[in-house]
Design a protein around this motif. Sequence first.
Motif, PDB file in Angstrom:
ATOM      1  N   ASP A 270       0.855  -1.186   0.000  1.00  0.00           N
ATOM      2  CA  ASP A 270       0.000   0.000   0.000  1.00  0.00           C
ATOM      3  C   ASP A 270       0.894   1.240   0.000  1.00  0.00           C
ATOM      4  OD1 ASP A 270      -3.012  -0.711   0.555  1.00  0.00           O
ATOM      5  OD2 ASP A 270      -1.887  -2.013   1.917  1.00  0.00           O
ATOM      6  N   GLY A 271       0.392   2.321  -0.587  1.00  0.00           N
ATOM      7  CA  GLY A 271       1.118   3.598  -0.541  1.00  0.00           C
ATOM      8  C   GLY A 271       0.509   4.546   0.462  1.00  0.00           C
ATOM      9  N   ASP A 272       0.030   4.018   1.586  1.00  0.00           N
ATOM     10  CA  ASP A 272      -0.748   4.802   2.549  1.00  0.00           C
ATOM     11  C   ASP A 272      -0.021   6.068   2.997  1.00  0.00           C
ATOM     12  OD1 ASP A 272      -2.513   2.708   2.388  1.00  0.00           O
ATOM     13  OD2 ASP A 272      -2.012   1.856   4.342  1.00  0.00           O
ATOM     14  N   LEU A 273      -0.730   7.190   2.906  1.00  0.00           N
ATOM     15  CA  LEU A 273      -0.175   8.457   3.374  1.00  0.00           C
ATOM     16  C   LEU A 273      -1.292   9.375   3.820  1.00  0.00           C
ATOM     17  CD1 LEU A 273      -0.725  10.914   1.107  1.00  0.00           C
ATOM     18  CD2 LEU A 273       1.043   9.694  -0.120  1.00  0.00           C
ATOM     19  N   VAL A 274      -0.918  10.366   4.637  1.00  0.00           N
ATOM     20  CA  VAL A 274      -1.860  11.378   5.119  1.00  0.00           C
ATOM     21  C   VAL A 274      -1.231  12.754   4.959  1.00  0.00           C
ATOM     22  CG1 VAL A 274      -3.195  12.260   7.065  1.00  0.00           C
ATOM     23  CG2 VAL A 274      -2.865   9.783   6.820  1.00  0.00           C
ATOM     24  N   PHE A 275      -1.922  13.645   4.250  1.00  0.00           N
ATOM     25  CA  PHE A 275      -1.597  15.068   4.259  1.00  0.00           C
ATOM     26  C   PHE A 275      -2.317  15.705   5.452  1.00  0.00           C
ATOM     27  CE2 PHE A 275      -1.384  14.046  -0.318  1.00  0.00           C
ATOM     28  CZ  PHE A 275      -0.174  14.621  -0.670  1.00  0.00           C
ATOM     29  N   ALA A 276      -1.740  16.738   6.013  1.00  0.00           N
ATOM     30  CA  ALA A 276      -2.414  17.528   7.043  1.00  0.00           C
ATOM     31  C   ALA A 276      -2.334  18.994   6.649  1.00  0.00           C
ATOM     32  CB  ALA A 276      -1.773  17.317   8.405  1.00  0.00           C
ATOM     33  N   VAL A 277      -3.456  19.693   6.766  1.00  0.00           N
ATOM     34  CA  VAL A 277      -3.500  21.102   6.374  1.00  0.00           C
ATOM     35  C   VAL A 277      -4.166  21.938   7.458  1.00  0.00           C
ATOM     36  CG1 VAL A 277      -3.698  20.394   3.955  1.00  0.00           C
ATOM     37  CG2 VAL A 277      -5.747  21.065   5.191  1.00  0.00           C
ATOM     38  N   SER A 278      -3.804  23.211   7.475  1.00  0.00           N
ATOM     39  CA  SER A 278      -4.394  24.156   8.414  1.00  0.00           C
ATOM     40  C   SER A 278      -4.712  25.460   7.708  1.00  0.00           C
ATOM     41  CB  SER A 278      -3.430  24.430   9.571  1.00  0.00           C
ATOM     42  OG  SER A 278      -3.869  25.528  10.350  1.00  0.00           O
ATOM     43  N   THR A 279      -5.911  25.973   7.952  1.00  0.00           N
ATOM     44  CA  THR A 279      -6.257  27.294   7.439  1.00  0.00           C
ATOM     45  C   THR A 279      -5.734  28.396   8.353  1.00  0.00           C
ATOM     46  OG1 THR A 279      -8.383  27.308   8.598  1.00  0.00           O
ATOM     47  CG2 THR A 279      -8.351  26.385   6.362  1.00  0.00           C
ATOM     48  N   GLY A 280      -5.372  28.033   9.586  1.00  0.00           N
ATOM     49  CA  GLY A 280      -4.798  28.998  10.521  1.00  0.00           C
ATOM     50  C   GLY A 280      -5.785  30.022  11.042  1.00  0.00           C
ATOM     51  N   ALA A 281      -7.086  29.738  10.933  1.00  0.00           N
ATOM     52  CA  ALA A 281      -8.085  30.737  11.304  1.00  0.00           C
ATOM     53  C   ALA A 281      -8.276  30.875  12.806  1.00  0.00           C
ATOM     54  CB  ALA A 281      -9.427  30.385  10.658  1.00  0.00           C
ATOM     55  N   THR A 282      -7.879  29.850  13.580  1.00  0.00           N
ATOM     56  CA  THR A 282      -8.153  29.839  15.013  1.00  0.00           C
ATOM     57  C   THR A 282      -6.858  29.610  15.789  1.00  0.00           C
ATOM     58  OG1 THR A 282     -10.335  28.888  14.599  1.00  0.00           O
ATOM     59  CG2 THR A 282      -9.498  28.720  16.848  1.00  0.00           C
ATOM     60  N   ALA A 283      -6.572  30.485  16.729  1.00  0.00           N
ATOM     61  CA  ALA A 283      -5.413  30.280  17.591  1.00  0.00           C
ATOM     62  C   ALA A 283      -5.650  29.070  18.483  1.00  0.00           C
ATOM     63  CB  ALA A 283      -5.174  31.522  18.441  1.00  0.00           C
ATOM     64  N   LEU A 284      -4.593  28.346  18.803  1.00  0.00           N
ATOM     65  CA  LEU A 284      -4.737  27.186  19.681  1.00  0.00           C
ATOM     66  C   LEU A 284      -5.286  27.635  21.037  1.00  0.00           C
ATOM     67  CD1 LEU A 284      -1.427  25.206  19.031  1.00  0.00           C
ATOM     68  CD2 LEU A 284      -3.721  24.655  18.214  1.00  0.00           C
ATOM     69  N   PRO A 285      -6.434  27.110  21.450  1.00  0.00           N
ATOM     70  CA  PRO A 285      -6.991  27.520  22.750  1.00  0.00           C
ATOM     71  C   PRO A 285      -6.037  27.237  23.905  1.00  0.00           C
ATOM     72  CG  PRO A 285      -8.639  26.371  21.439  1.00  0.00           C
ATOM     73  CD  PRO A 285      -7.330  26.211  20.718  1.00  0.00           C
ATOM     74  N   ASP A 286      -5.334  26.107  23.839  1.00  0.00           N
ATOM     75  CA  ASP A 286      -4.375  25.731  24.874  1.00  0.00           C
ATOM     76  C   ASP A 286      -3.193  25.068  24.184  1.00  0.00           C
ATOM     77  OD1 ASP A 286      -2.871  24.536  26.891  1.00  0.00           O
ATOM     78  OD2 ASP A 286      -4.619  24.099  28.131  1.00  0.00           O
ATOM     79  N   PRO A 287      -2.083  25.781  23.992  1.00  0.00           N
ATOM     80  CA  PRO A 287      -0.949  25.226  23.246  1.00  0.00           C
ATOM     81  C   PRO A 287      -0.407  23.928  23.827  1.00  0.00           C
ATOM     82  CG  PRO A 287      -0.706  27.590  23.511  1.00  0.00           C
ATOM     83  CD  PRO A 287      -1.854  27.190  24.365  1.00  0.00           C
ATOM     84  N   ALA A 288      -0.641  23.661  25.102  1.00  0.00           N
ATOM     85  CA  ALA A 288      -0.157  22.430  25.715  1.00  0.00           C
ATOM     86  C   ALA A 288      -1.108  21.263  25.511  1.00  0.00           C
ATOM     87  CB  ALA A 288       0.079  22.653  27.209  1.00  0.00           C
ATOM     88  N   VAL A 289      -2.401  21.544  25.481  1.00  0.00           N
ATOM     89  CA  VAL A 289      -3.410  20.476  25.456  1.00  0.00           C
ATOM     90  C   VAL A 289      -4.017  20.286  24.070  1.00  0.00           C
ATOM     91  CG1 VAL A 289      -5.638  19.721  26.381  1.00  0.00           C
ATOM     92  CG2 VAL A 289      -3.955  20.787  27.890  1.00  0.00           C
TER      93      VAL A 289
END
Length: 329
Positions: A270-289
Amino acid sequence: MKAGRRNLITDVAGLRVGHADDAALRSGTTVLTADSPFEASVHVMGGAPGTRDTELLAPDKLVREIDAIFLSGGSAFGLAAGDGVMAGLRAEGRGFAVGDVRVPIVPGAIIFDLMNGGRKDWDQNPYPGLGRAALESAAADFPIGTAGAGTGAMTGKLKGGIGSASAVLDCGVTVGALVVVNALGSATVAEGRHFWAAPWELNGEFGGLGPAPHHDPGQEPLPAKQLGEATTIAIVATDASLTKSGLQRLATAAHDGMSRALVPSHTPYDGDLVFAVSTGATALPDPAVTPFQLGHAAAATLARAIARAVYAASPREGDLQRCWSDLEK
């Protein structure tokens, strides 16, 4: 965690998805794009990937944002779908600016669907045209099942397809998944109708059958396809603001969803892969969690999208496999 309004990757605001397919070819292309360039990364776990421009998504590479991602049938021929997507984006004035020239950045990946019974005796590669048509049809609403890049997809037992799902976290961040399921493994348990992904199902979205009542976990699977005829390719997306390194970690975590929903997955064939994308519209509510929560949500949402792809597949004349809907109840 609850499903988004559409239960599609486009519940991440600003994202759009388009399909183009050819019934005689029994193949097609799917494109994800956005209102503006977006950050992306990728993680590959399969042993036989087919990709275009994925190296530039590494955290240490220059290009920070991309304009679209394509998922396509056609094996290596399908990589040419990126040419059509680039042509369409260039016509829109999109792309990475180098002086007065703009170069659209369009990574992509392909599945092998050349042995699914469709006509493959073309004189001219059809995938550039399919890529541009998919881009031009991109919208917030789109079909799943037998459409776009999932038109000719198959699995170890049942007809595959394209699936999508979304989740809204309690903190308000949205996660979505888009996947072409063309696996060597199976999305269902043994010979029955129950999905491996059942523990993560929301609102009966793929039949509401729950987990299989029993199965032999020690049964050794055998490949049901020729070696090299498989691959599951996916995109997970979020509106949370993540760097390329954070997105690479998100893609890595999302692979857990593939292994939950397809047995076996990540095989040498299999050539299994995952792309991940972000629109960056929302700041991380809790950068640690929040990154921890995003990884869990991405895996669960991808598992659901895989089951939905197989669940929604529809029969076509000349199919080599049965659809899930054809199984005895």
